[in-house]
Enzyme design. Sequence first.
Site, PDB file in Angstrom:
ATOM      1  N   HIS A 116       0.823  -1.216   0.000  1.00  0.00           N
ATOM      2  CA  HIS A 116       0.000   0.000   0.000  1.00  0.00           C
ATOM      3  C   HIS A 116       0.855   1.263   0.000  1.00  0.00           C
ATOM      4  O   HIS A 116       0.368   2.343   0.301  1.00  0.00           O
ATOM      5  CB  HIS A 116      -0.968   0.011   1.195  1.00  0.00           C
ATOM      6  CG  HIS A 116      -2.004  -1.081   1.120  1.00  0.00           C
ATOM      7  ND1 HIS A 116      -2.826  -1.408   2.167  1.00  0.00           N
ATOM      8  CD2 HIS A 116      -2.349  -1.928   0.108  1.00  0.00           C
ATOM      9  CE1 HIS A 116      -3.622  -2.410   1.809  1.00  0.00           C
ATOM     10  NE2 HIS A 116      -3.347  -2.741   0.576  1.00  0.00           N
ATOM     11  N   CYS A 124       6.045  14.290  -7.226  1.00  0.00           N
ATOM     12  CA  CYS A 124       5.466  15.567  -7.642  1.00  0.00           C
ATOM     13  C   CYS A 124       4.356  15.311  -8.657  1.00  0.00           C
ATOM     14  O   CYS A 124       4.553  14.593  -9.640  1.00  0.00           O
ATOM     15  CB  CYS A 124       6.541  16.449  -8.267  1.00  0.00           C
ATOM     16  SG  CYS A 124       5.872  17.972  -8.970  1.00  0.00           S
TER      17      CYS A 124
HETATM   18 ZN    ZN Z   1       7.905  18.959  -9.598  1.00  0.00          ZN
END
Ligand code: ZN
Length: 257
Positions: A123, A131
Amino acid sequence: MTALRDQIERAADILRRARHVVAFTGAGISTPSGIPDYRSPGSGLWENDDPYTVASLSAFRYHPERFFRWVRPLTARIFAAQPNVAHEALVALEATGKLDAIITQNIDGLHQRAGSRKVLEVHGGLHTATCGHCHRTILATERLQKFVADGELPICAACGGILKPNVILMEEQLPVAVFQRARQAALGCQVMLVLGSSLEVLPSAGLPMEAINAGAQLILVNIGSTYLDERADVRIEGDLAIVLPEIVSLAGLSVNA
Ligand code: ZN
């Protein structure tokens, strides 16, 4: 001999004979470290928020601030927690060479902090983040510690995008490569140790059944029932911090034994 003692001895006997063991761990192995089972009612973590409105992938994309507000107390608990004797018992078991893998549903990283190396986080985990804009993956612990302290959302240093901790949210696929390795380990083991999981979250909770269908014996230690109770060779209702070190030590497998 008490029933519990008898079960612990049977589990130790099974473990002693096995050469390939896989552990499957859930929230119950980390509750002695003070981390609540965040999926459970009463954990305090769902009281103000419906999980689908904060902890799903689409919710994260549209309202990351709500996700971070929800995850902040859990993250604080995780960073403050220390591995407990049940985590350490698995480190000792790994040192004997019998333990092929620890498949964990936990995101807290406590197995690794205890010293286990063969950990498969099906998990995901909080120690890295990606990002959402430039897709860089970074080590996230420091950023998240700063976020816990000051509440500012963690931002990508390269592009300013919001960092998503690499925990698997609702609506999100499990990490394919990790899950494949977990399945291989499950299919190749002689003993499956289910530790502190109620086996409710699919598809990972299906792995212990795949193991026993492939011929493994099942030792199950959990508080509360699971769908595999009837198929367990040994089923122990109890606190892992007490039961697991005893099993490992009685099997003659602990480093100190
Ligand atoms: Zn970034």
